[in-house]
Design a protein around this motif. Structure first.
Motif, PDB file in Angstrom:
ATOM      1  N   LYS A 182       0.811  -1.217   0.000  1.00 25.62           N
ATOM      2  CA  LYS A 182       0.000   0.000   0.000  1.00 25.62           C
ATOM      3  C   LYS A 182       0.846   1.269   0.000  1.00 25.62           C
ATOM      4  N   ARG A 183       2.147   1.124   0.213  1.00 27.25           N
ATOM      5  CA  ARG A 183       3.034   2.279   0.149  1.00 27.25           C
ATOM      6  C   ARG A 183       3.666   2.421  -1.243  1.00 27.25           C
ATOM      7  N   VAL A 184       3.192   1.634  -2.204  1.00 26.27           N
ATOM      8  CA  VAL A 184       3.684   1.693  -3.586  1.00 26.27           C
ATOM      9  C   VAL A 184       2.538   2.153  -4.485  1.00 26.27           C
ATOM     10  N   VAL A 185       2.841   3.070  -5.403  1.00 20.55           N
ATOM     11  CA  VAL A 185       1.850   3.507  -6.391  1.00 20.55           C
ATOM     12  C   VAL A 185       2.427   3.309  -7.787  1.00 20.55           C
ATOM     13  N   VAL A 186       1.618   2.775  -8.678  1.00 21.69           N
ATOM     14  CA  VAL A 186       2.016   2.542 -10.066  1.00 21.69           C
ATOM     15  C   VAL A 186       1.143   3.399 -10.967  1.00 21.69           C
ATOM     16  N   LEU A 187       1.777   4.064 -11.921  1.00 21.75           N
ATOM     17  CA  LEU A 187       1.044   4.855 -12.901  1.00 21.75           C
ATOM     18  C   LEU A 187       1.065   4.137 -14.250  1.00 21.75           C
ATOM     19  N   SER A 188      -0.028   4.258 -14.972  1.00 20.50           N
ATOM     20  CA  SER A 188      -0.107   3.646 -16.301  1.00 20.50           C
ATOM     21  C   SER A 188       0.811   4.376 -17.279  1.00 20.50           C
ATOM     22  N   ILE A 189       1.030   3.762 -18.439  1.00 19.01           N
ATOM     23  CA  ILE A 189       1.886   4.350 -19.467  1.00 19.01           C
ATOM     24  C   ILE A 189       1.078   5.370 -20.269  1.00 19.01           C
ATOM     25  N   PRO A 190       1.576   6.604 -20.384  1.00 17.97           N
ATOM     26  CA  PRO A 190       0.855   7.603 -21.183  1.00 17.97           C
ATOM     27  C   PRO A 190       0.860   7.238 -22.678  1.00 17.97           C
ATOM     28  N   ASP A 191      -0.097   7.798 -23.381  1.00 13.93           N
ATOM     29  CA  ASP A 191      -0.185   7.575 -24.832  1.00 13.93           C
ATOM     30  C   ASP A 191       0.473   8.752 -25.549  1.00 13.93           C
ATOM     31  N   ILE A 201      -3.494   7.093 -15.759  1.00 16.42           N
ATOM     32  CA  ILE A 201      -3.362   8.485 -16.183  1.00 16.42           C
ATOM     33  C   ILE A 201      -3.291   8.567 -17.715  1.00 16.42           C
ATOM     34  N   THR A 202      -3.523   7.428 -18.387  1.00 13.68           N
ATOM     35  CA  THR A 202      -3.446   7.387 -19.856  1.00 13.68           C
ATOM     36  C   THR A 202      -4.508   8.259 -20.486  1.00 13.68           C
ATOM     37  N   GLU A 203      -5.710   8.244 -19.931  1.00 13.13           N
ATOM     38  CA  GLU A 203      -6.786   9.064 -20.494  1.00 13.13           C
ATOM     39  C   GLU A 203      -6.470  10.552 -20.356  1.00 13.13           C
ATOM     40  N   ILE A 204      -5.800  10.932 -19.263  1.00 18.55           N
ATOM     41  CA  ILE A 204      -5.382  12.331 -19.109  1.00 18.55           C
ATOM     42  C   ILE A 204      -4.385  12.686 -20.207  1.00 18.55           C
ATOM     43  N   SER A 205      -3.449  11.769 -20.487  1.00 19.10           N
ATOM     44  CA  SER A 205      -2.439  12.041 -21.518  1.00 19.10           C
ATOM     45  C   SER A 205      -3.077  12.222 -22.891  1.00 19.10           C
ATOM     46  N   ARG A 206      -4.191  11.561 -23.146  1.00 19.19           N
ATOM     47  CA  ARG A 206      -4.855  11.647 -24.453  1.00 19.19           C
ATOM     48  C   ARG A 206      -5.587  12.975 -24.654  1.00 19.19           C
ATOM     49  N   ALA A 263       0.796  18.045 -13.263  1.00 24.32           N
ATOM     50  CA  ALA A 263      -0.045  18.498 -12.152  1.00 24.32           C
ATOM     51  C   ALA A 263      -1.364  17.730 -12.127  1.00 24.32           C
ATOM     52  N   ARG A 264      -1.876  17.387 -13.305  1.00 26.17           N
ATOM     53  CA  ARG A 264      -3.104  16.594 -13.375  1.00 26.17           C
ATOM     54  C   ARG A 264      -2.872  15.189 -12.815  1.00 26.17           C
ATOM     55  N   TRP A 265      -1.705  14.635 -13.084  1.00 28.45           N
ATOM     56  CA  TRP A 265      -1.382  13.317 -12.526  1.00 28.45           C
ATOM     57  C   TRP A 265      -1.351  13.384 -11.004  1.00 28.45           C
ATOM     58  N   VAL A 266      -0.730  14.435 -10.499  1.00 31.40           N
ATOM     59  CA  VAL A 266      -0.637  14.612  -9.042  1.00 31.40           C
ATOM     60  C   VAL A 266      -2.027  14.721  -8.430  1.00 31.40           C
ATOM     61  N   GLU A 267      -2.919  15.458  -9.079  1.00 30.43           N
ATOM     62  CA  GLU A 267      -4.295  15.567  -8.577  1.00 30.43           C
ATOM     63  C   GLU A 267      -4.964  14.195  -8.485  1.00 30.43           C
ATOM     64  N   THR A 268      -4.613  13.313  -9.411  1.00 31.31           N
ATOM     65  CA  THR A 268      -5.226  11.983  -9.439  1.00 31.31           C
ATOM     66  C   THR A 268      -4.771  11.118  -8.274  1.00 31.31           C
ATOM     67  N   VAL A 269      -3.473  11.165  -7.954  1.00 29.87           N
ATOM     68  CA  VAL A 269      -2.925  10.265  -6.929  1.00 29.87           C
ATOM     69  C   VAL A 269      -2.930  10.883  -5.539  1.00 29.87           C
ATOM     70  N   GLU A 291      -2.454  -2.416 -24.551  1.00 33.56           N
ATOM     71  CA  GLU A 291      -2.114  -3.800 -24.197  1.00 33.56           C
ATOM     72  C   GLU A 291      -1.081  -3.836 -23.075  1.00 33.56           C
ATOM     73  N   TYR A 292      -0.089  -2.988 -23.158  1.00 32.12           N
ATOM     74  CA  TYR A 292       0.902  -2.904 -22.072  1.00 32.12           C
ATOM     75  C   TYR A 292       0.207  -2.557 -20.755  1.00 32.12           C
ATOM     76  N   ASN A 293      -0.661  -1.594 -20.797  1.00 31.12           N
ATOM     77  CA  ASN A 293      -1.333  -1.169 -19.564  1.00 31.12           C
ATOM     78  C   ASN A 293      -2.276  -2.234 -19.021  1.00 31.12           C
ATOM     79  N   ARG A 294      -2.899  -2.982 -19.917  1.00 31.37           N
ATOM     80  CA  ARG A 294      -3.788  -4.063 -19.455  1.00 31.37           C
ATOM     81  C   ARG A 294      -2.989  -5.092 -18.656  1.00 31.37           C
ATOM     82  N   LEU A 295      -1.836  -5.495 -19.204  1.00 37.89           N
ATOM     83  CA  LEU A 295      -0.978  -6.466 -18.505  1.00 37.89           C
ATOM     84  C   LEU A 295      -0.370  -5.856 -17.244  1.00 37.89           C
ATOM     85  N   LYS A 296       0.014  -4.612 -17.343  1.00 35.65           N
ATOM     86  CA  LYS A 296       0.625  -3.927 -16.198  1.00 35.65           C
ATOM     87  C   LYS A 296      -0.356  -3.808 -15.039  1.00 35.65           C
TER      88      LYS A 296
END
Length: 274
Positions: A182-191, A231-236, A258-264, A212-217
């Motif tokens: 719970k002290r680890v956070v993973v972010l998806s790969i941006p597009d 955060i992939t949808e934010i990147s799009r 900054a948008r990513w930070v707002e998310t996490v 596909e990478y994000n689905r497996l990740k």
């Protein structure tokens, strides 16, 4: 006859004086012994002992009063990744790990500066190697973030390499967080296919492969009990909002970070609160 009598009287007077003087000396010595008066030499020696005793007491007091610096109460943060974590083409204060720490501080948390192990172009292989070479990794961080994989896709590496090496990195991240998922956070790969750079390539293929990478990740991440932030949808959104893209036409701007930070932020703040 008169002279003889006079001499006799004179001698008697001197005898009397000598006897009185002797008696006075004897009484004085006896009084000194009874009152405990010591010879001058012994008095100096005793004073020296008293002074030494006082000095010893002073040293002891000083040693006892030395202030030991308190252990730091700041929370530590390790950010692992690639160009998205090191903040390619943005100022240091705009990197998302740096913005995250600033926001956590504004929430009342005491945070140290983030330790960042990330470089532009790194794949999972590069990050594993870099961590192997790192000599200053702590045994435990209060927070660890992991964002990796885009360069595996960009370099057209077999996806099996990613599915083999990513779990290694995830396990290391958990271990560095004190074994607490719970002290680890993973972010998806941006597009990056929506950026000017990506648009000049094959944006549809890029999007499909990133998905596909994000689905497996996501699957591998959640199997370890680690939270996965999409955060992939934010990147799009950058396709229609150029302010979300850095000046190089490829990487995120400080505004997107900054948008990513707002998310996490809400989740991380809750986890780090005492």
């Amino acid at each position: 006859m008169y002279v003889s009598i006079l001499m006799t009287n004179t001698m008697n007077n001197w005898s009397m004086k000598i006897w009185i003087l002797g008696w006075f000396i004897l009484v004085s010595v006896a009084c000194q012994e009874e009152s405990g008066v010591q010879p001058a030499g012994d008095t100096v020696a005793q004073n020296d002992k008293d002074d030494q005793s006082d000095e010893t007491d002073d040293v002891t007091d000083e040693e006892e009063q030395v202030d030991v610096p308190p252990a730091t109460s700041e929370l530590s943060y390790l950010a692992l990744g690639d160009s998205y974590t090191i903040g390619q083409s943005v100022a240091e204060e705009d990197r998302w790990p740096v913005q995250l720490v600033a926001e956590l501080k504004s929430e009342g948390l005491e945070m140290s500066a983030p330790k960042i192990i990330a470089r532009t172009g790194w794949t999972t292989t590069n990050l594993i190697y870099a961590m192997d070479q790192e000599k200053e990794l702590s045994a435990r961080y209060d927070l660890v973030s992991l964002l990796i994989g885009v360069n595996n896709q960009y370099q057209r590496q077999p996806i099996e390499r990613f599915t083999t090496e990513y779990p290694i990195l995830l396990d290391r991240a958990i271990a560095l967080a004190g074994g607490e998922p719970k002290r680890v956070v993973v972010l998806s790969i941006p597009d990056y296919g929506v950026t000017p750079f990506g648009q000049s390539a094959d944006p549809e293929r890029i999007a499909e492969e990133i998905d596909e990478y994000n689905r497996l990740k996501k699957q591998m991440t959640e199997n370890k009990g680690v939270i996965f932030f999409d955060i992939t949808e934010i990147s799009r959104e950058a396709k229609s909002n150029p302010s979300l893209i850095a000046v190089d036409g490829l990487h995120p701007s400080g505004q997107m970070y900054a948008r990513w930070v707002e998310t996490v932020l809400p989740w991380i703040t809750e986890e780090l609160k005492p």
